[in-house]
Write a protein that holds these residues in place. Structure first.
Motif, PDB file in Angstrom:
ATOM      1  N   ILE A  25       0.733  -1.217  -0.028  1.00  0.00           N
ATOM      2  CA  ILE A  25       0.116   0.140  -0.280  1.00  0.00           C
ATOM      3  C   ILE A  25       1.067   1.318  -0.082  1.00  0.00           C
ATOM      4  CG2 ILE A  25       0.033  -0.331   2.477  1.00  0.00           C
ATOM      5  CD1 ILE A  25      -3.050   1.255   2.301  1.00  0.00           C
ATOM      6  N   GLY A  26       0.614   2.296  -1.050  1.00  0.00           N
ATOM      7  CA  GLY A  26       1.525   3.340  -1.160  1.00  0.00           C
ATOM      8  C   GLY A  26       0.694   4.437  -1.686  1.00  0.00           C
ATOM      9  N   VAL A  27       1.610   5.808  -1.629  1.00  0.00           N
ATOM     10  CA  VAL A  27       0.981   6.751  -2.082  1.00  0.00           C
ATOM     11  C   VAL A  27       1.532   6.938  -3.504  1.00  0.00           C
ATOM     12  CG1 VAL A  27       0.876   9.435  -1.921  1.00  0.00           C
ATOM     13  CG2 VAL A  27       0.899   7.916   0.198  1.00  0.00           C
ATOM     14  N   VAL A  28       0.826   7.345  -4.639  1.00  0.00           N
ATOM     15  CA  VAL A  28       1.181   7.453  -5.944  1.00  0.00           C
ATOM     16  C   VAL A  28       1.909   8.823  -6.196  1.00  0.00           C
ATOM     17  CG1 VAL A  28       0.534   7.062  -8.417  1.00  0.00           C
ATOM     18  CG2 VAL A  28      -0.544   5.856  -6.666  1.00  0.00           C
ATOM     19  N   VAL A  29       2.886   8.848  -6.532  1.00  0.00           N
ATOM     20  CA  VAL A  29       3.778  10.105  -6.811  1.00  0.00           C
ATOM     21  C   VAL A  29       3.859  10.280  -8.297  1.00  0.00           C
ATOM     22  CG1 VAL A  29       4.886  10.439  -4.635  1.00  0.00           C
ATOM     23  CG2 VAL A  29       5.929   9.311  -6.527  1.00  0.00           C
ATOM     24  N   GLU A  30       3.806   9.370  -9.251  1.00  0.00           N
ATOM     25  CA  GLU A  30       3.789   9.638 -10.782  1.00  0.00           C
ATOM     26  C   GLU A  30       3.304   8.255 -11.300  1.00  0.00           C
ATOM     27  OE1 GLU A  30       7.836  10.689 -10.746  1.00  0.00           O
ATOM     28  OE2 GLU A  30       8.329   8.696 -11.975  1.00  0.00           O
ATOM     29  N   SER A  31       3.007   8.247 -12.557  1.00  0.00           N
ATOM     30  CA  SER A  31       2.686   7.056 -13.342  1.00  0.00           C
ATOM     31  C   SER A  31       2.825   7.520 -14.818  1.00  0.00           C
ATOM     32  CB  SER A  31       1.299   6.871 -13.170  1.00  0.00           C
ATOM     33  OG  SER A  31       0.353   8.031 -13.688  1.00  0.00           O
ATOM     34  N   SER A  32       3.014   6.332 -15.743  1.00  0.00           N
ATOM     35  CA  SER A  32       3.279   6.425 -17.015  1.00  0.00           C
ATOM     36  C   SER A  32       1.921   6.346 -17.775  1.00  0.00           C
ATOM     37  CB  SER A  32       4.248   5.410 -17.560  1.00  0.00           C
ATOM     38  OG  SER A  32       3.571   4.059 -17.647  1.00  0.00           O
ATOM     39  N   LEU A  33       1.881   6.998 -19.063  1.00  0.00           N
ATOM     40  CA  LEU A  33       0.857   6.631 -19.919  1.00  0.00           C
ATOM     41  C   LEU A  33       1.021   5.096 -20.395  1.00  0.00           C
ATOM     42  CD1 LEU A  33       1.253   9.865 -22.254  1.00  0.00           C
ATOM     43  CD2 LEU A  33      -0.575   9.307 -20.991  1.00  0.00           C
ATOM     44  N   PRO A  34      -0.429   4.502 -20.696  1.00  0.00           N
ATOM     45  CA  PRO A  34      -0.479   3.364 -21.027  1.00  0.00           C
ATOM     46  C   PRO A  34      -0.042   3.300 -22.416  1.00  0.00           C
ATOM     47  CG  PRO A  34      -2.581   4.327 -21.268  1.00  0.00           C
ATOM     48  CD  PRO A  34      -1.757   5.279 -20.680  1.00  0.00           C
ATOM     49  N   LYS A  35       0.789   1.971 -22.755  1.00  0.00           N
ATOM     50  CA  LYS A  35       1.155   1.467 -24.142  1.00  0.00           C
ATOM     51  C   LYS A  35       0.919   0.269 -24.300  1.00  0.00           C
ATOM     52  CE  LYS A  35       6.209   1.678 -22.565  1.00  0.00           C
ATOM     53  NZ  LYS A  35       7.358   2.287 -22.930  1.00  0.00           N
ATOM     54  N   ALA A  46       3.606   2.869 -12.135  1.00  0.00           N
ATOM     55  CA  ALA A  46       3.348   3.899 -11.102  1.00  0.00           C
ATOM     56  C   ALA A  46       4.432   3.641 -10.111  1.00  0.00           C
ATOM     57  CB  ALA A  46       1.807   3.498 -10.483  1.00  0.00           C
ATOM     58  N   ARG A  47       4.862   4.884  -9.595  1.00  0.00           N
ATOM     59  CA  ARG A  47       5.793   5.005  -8.604  1.00  0.00           C
ATOM     60  C   ARG A  47       4.994   5.172  -7.272  1.00  0.00           C
ATOM     61  NH1 ARG A  47       9.684   8.759  -6.481  1.00  0.00           N
ATOM     62  NH2 ARG A  47       8.888  10.383  -7.930  1.00  0.00           N
ATOM     63  N   ILE A  48       5.355   4.427  -6.224  1.00  0.00           N
ATOM     64  CA  ILE A  48       4.661   4.772  -4.859  1.00  0.00           C
ATOM     65  C   ILE A  48       5.515   4.923  -3.805  1.00  0.00           C
ATOM     66  CG2 ILE A  48       2.661   3.286  -5.704  1.00  0.00           C
ATOM     67  CD1 ILE A  48       3.608   1.137  -3.706  1.00  0.00           C
ATOM     68  N   ILE A  49       5.460   5.525  -2.779  1.00  0.00           N
ATOM     69  CA  ILE A  49       6.303   5.723  -1.796  1.00  0.00           C
ATOM     70  C   ILE A  49       5.413   5.106  -0.442  1.00  0.00           C
ATOM     71  CG2 ILE A  49       7.522   7.501  -2.642  1.00  0.00           C
ATOM     72  CD1 ILE A  49       6.004   9.729  -1.036  1.00  0.00           C
ATOM     73  N   ASP A  78      -2.638   9.866  -4.453  1.00  0.00           N
ATOM     74  CA  ASP A  78      -3.811   9.023  -4.213  1.00  0.00           C
ATOM     75  C   ASP A  78      -3.264   7.626  -3.753  1.00  0.00           C
ATOM     76  OD1 ASP A  78      -5.643  10.647  -5.011  1.00  0.00           O
ATOM     77  OD2 ASP A  78      -6.260   9.802  -7.039  1.00  0.00           O
ATOM     78  N   ILE A  79      -4.016   6.800  -3.114  1.00  0.00           N
ATOM     79  CA  ILE A  79      -3.603   5.605  -2.453  1.00  0.00           C
ATOM     80  C   ILE A  79      -3.781   4.417  -3.382  1.00  0.00           C
ATOM     81  CG2 ILE A  79      -3.534   4.252  -0.523  1.00  0.00           C
ATOM     82  CD1 ILE A  79      -2.696   7.189   0.360  1.00  0.00           C
ATOM     83  N   VAL A  80      -2.689   3.453  -3.593  1.00  0.00           N
ATOM     84  CA  VAL A  80      -3.048   2.254  -4.446  1.00  0.00           C
ATOM     85  C   VAL A  80      -2.687   1.086  -3.330  1.00  0.00           C
ATOM     86  CG1 VAL A  80      -0.581   2.264  -5.100  1.00  0.00           C
ATOM     87  CG2 VAL A  80      -2.448   1.227  -6.262  1.00  0.00           C
ATOM     88  N   ILE A  81      -3.522   0.204  -3.399  1.00  0.00           N
ATOM     89  CA  ILE A  81      -3.539  -1.178  -2.633  1.00  0.00           C
ATOM     90  C   ILE A  81      -2.990  -2.113  -3.668  1.00  0.00           C
ATOM     91  CG2 ILE A  81      -4.426  -2.846  -1.443  1.00  0.00           C
ATOM     92  CD1 ILE A  81      -5.971  -1.090   0.193  1.00  0.00           C
ATOM     93  N   VAL A  82      -1.977  -2.932  -3.939  1.00  0.00           N
ATOM     94  CA  VAL A  82      -1.868  -3.798  -4.728  1.00  0.00           C
ATOM     95  C   VAL A  82      -1.526  -5.246  -3.831  1.00  0.00           C
ATOM     96  CG1 VAL A  82      -0.937  -2.669  -6.739  1.00  0.00           C
ATOM     97  CG2 VAL A  82       0.648  -3.282  -5.021  1.00  0.00           C
ATOM     98  N   SER A  83      -2.106  -6.253  -4.322  1.00  0.00           N
ATOM     99  CA  SER A  83      -2.034  -7.827  -3.662  1.00  0.00           C
ATOM    100  C   SER A  83      -1.369  -8.644  -4.675  1.00  0.00           C
ATOM    101  CB  SER A  83      -3.275  -8.347  -3.292  1.00  0.00           C
ATOM    102  OG  SER A  83      -4.006  -7.045  -2.372  1.00  0.00           O
ATOM    103  N   HIS A  84      -0.512  -9.541  -4.162  1.00  0.00           N
ATOM    104  CA  HIS A  84       0.282 -10.525  -4.927  1.00  0.00           C
ATOM    105  C   HIS A  84       0.877 -10.084  -6.164  1.00  0.00           C
ATOM    106  CE1 HIS A  84      -1.965 -13.175  -2.345  1.00  0.00           C
ATOM    107  NE2 HIS A  84      -3.174 -12.816  -2.646  1.00  0.00           N
TER     108      HIS A  84
END
Length: 463
Positions: A25-35, A46-49, A78-84
């Protein structure tokens, strides 16, 4: 499912768990465009801290069957949760790999205090919410509000752009358009002016290969142009055609965004930015302190009497020209292009970046009538304006010799008499800022939807 599967791991601990599945679980500080990935999937990162690694954080690489199934972060913080997700290493860089078969994600507003239930605004199909997630989201939100996230404020304004540099830009997305299939242009703005670029075209090329008025193949529709701010450069941001296609159509308009690592270029003597495959971005909320500061500076500028002058023309444009209306405030060329009335008169500060015909002896017809087309630009736009008949006589003089007209032409175009041969040969010049009066008109007065034309009037070359 084992109890450990519910635990979130700190980033600093996760980076040592290579090839293991973890929950983060982290705070998103930047992301890329999809490709498009190299395979059949689509990709974004996405980069999280978090508290354990607040400086560099960690990248999460997402893969999905379609672009729509990738996460779309609405705002920085924004907050992201990723599992597995599986921890991987490439060289010295550790990252988390999202597997579309068994990983899951959920995105939550980071600054929305009204959302006490912490309901996600986007989830993967296999995400399973848990009541205990709320306390983690609440704690991380409070931490991010109190902690100054490093790097978010390291962004330049358009006025600081320099050719050939990779920079971070904080700006507002005004419009996104697809010129041709998979050829996209993003129009961005921050209220400041890009520095004028040197003009590298030869004067004699203006007949066969005229300097374009815009980078796109055709002008934007007027209804789109009229939505743009009239002060400050609207910068073209394009995708390098030699690289993989980016999901430009998924960009959100009317949002402030920080672009990370875009390339500054000059094309046709116009500054632009190029989105690279490695470029990242993060959307900013309207109440972000940096956004508020940019808007405050812009509002102070437009409320000042001379605020519509180009930044680099201060404290005053050159005295090469004078107008018969010294007390009329200046407007920008974007004001001229979008003004609802025709005929209308304006006073502007511009540069003469091209002239046609380029030979001074051809400025007048055999009967002695001036007929010259100037290409004018300021930080907001580029237009053609004509010096014709009596307006040309008032500007250049009635009985000027060809040598005198050539010297005046050179001064307008930034060609020094001392290095005239060299400048004309290699085409590199920096025209000075001048003031002039412009008049809009239609050639066919009945064609109110036709193309507008512009004439210079009440302006004299002072030298």
């Amino acid at each position: 499912m084992r109890p450990d599967d519910y635990k979130f791991m700190k980033i600093v601990d996760a980076i040592s768990c290579i090839n293991q599945r973890v929950n983060l679980i982290g705070v998103v500080v930047e992301s890329s465009l999809p490709k498009k990935s190299k395979g059949t999937d689509y990709f974004c990162s996405a980069r999280i801290i978090d508290e354990s690694r607040s400086s560099n954080g960690i990248f999460i690489n997402f893969f999905a069957e379609t672009m729509e199934k990738l996460p779309y972060v609405e705002s920085v913080g924004d907050i992201v949760i990723v599992s597995h997700v599986v921890m991987k290493i490439r060289g010295k860089d550790v990252y988390a790999l999202y597997n579309k078969k068994f990983s899951s994600f959920a995105l939550f507003k980071g600054r929305d205090s009204s959302n006490r239930e912490h309901l996600p605004y986007q989830t993967s199909s296999n995400y399973k919410p848990r009541d205990q997630d709320r306390e983690f989201i609440t704690a991380l939100t409070k931490w991010s509000e109190q902690h100054k996230i490093e790097g978010l404020n390291e962004s330049l304004s358009l006025k600081e752009m320099k050719e050939g540099e990779l920079i971070n830009l904080l700006c507002k997305i005004l419009h996104v358009c697809e010129e041709k299939e998979d050829q996209w242009t993003v129009f961005v703005w921050d209220g400041t002016d890009t520095p004028p670029a040197s003009v590298d075209t030869k004067l004699e090329d203006e007949m066969e290969n005229p300097l374009p008025l815009q980078l796109e193949t055709s002008p934007l529709p007027r209804d789109i142009l009229c939505t743009f701010p009239s002060v400050g450069t609207v910068l073209r941001m394009i995708v390098d055609q030699g690289n993989e296609k980016l999901g430009i159509k998924y960009l959100k308009t009317n949002r402030w965004v920080k672009f990370v690592q875009v390339n500054c270029k000059v094309r046709a003597a116009l500054r632009c930015a190029v989105l690279m495959p490695f470029s990242k971005l993060c959307y900013l909320p309207d109440d972000d302190s940096t956004v508020i500061k940019r808007l405050r500076t812009y509002n102070e500028r437009v409320s000042a009497k001379w605020g519509r002058m180009p930044f680099t023309s201060f404290p005053w444009p050159s005295h090469i020209t004078e107008t018969n209306h010294p007390d009329v405030p200046f407007v920008t060329l974007m004001n001229v292009l979008t003004h609802p009335e025709v005929t209308y008169k304006f006073r502007c500060v511009v540069r003469v970046v091209a002239i046609f015909p380029w030979r001074a002896e051809d400025f007048r017809s055999p009967s002695g009538v001036y007929r010259v087309r100037l290409t004018l630009e300021d930080p907001t736009a580029r237009i053609h304006a004509f010096l014709y008949a009596e307006d040309g006589t008032e500007f250049f003089g009635d009985f000027d010799s060809a040598d005198s007209l050539m010297r005046k032409r050179n001064m307008l175009l930034g060609v020094s008499d001392k290095n005239e041969a060299t400048t004309l040969d290699n085409g590199s010049r920096n025209p000075p800022w001048i003031q002039c009066c412009l008049k809009s008109y239609y050639i066919d007065k009945s064609d109110i939807w036709g193309s507008r034309n512009y004439r210079i009037f009440d302006t004299t070359f002072a030298g």
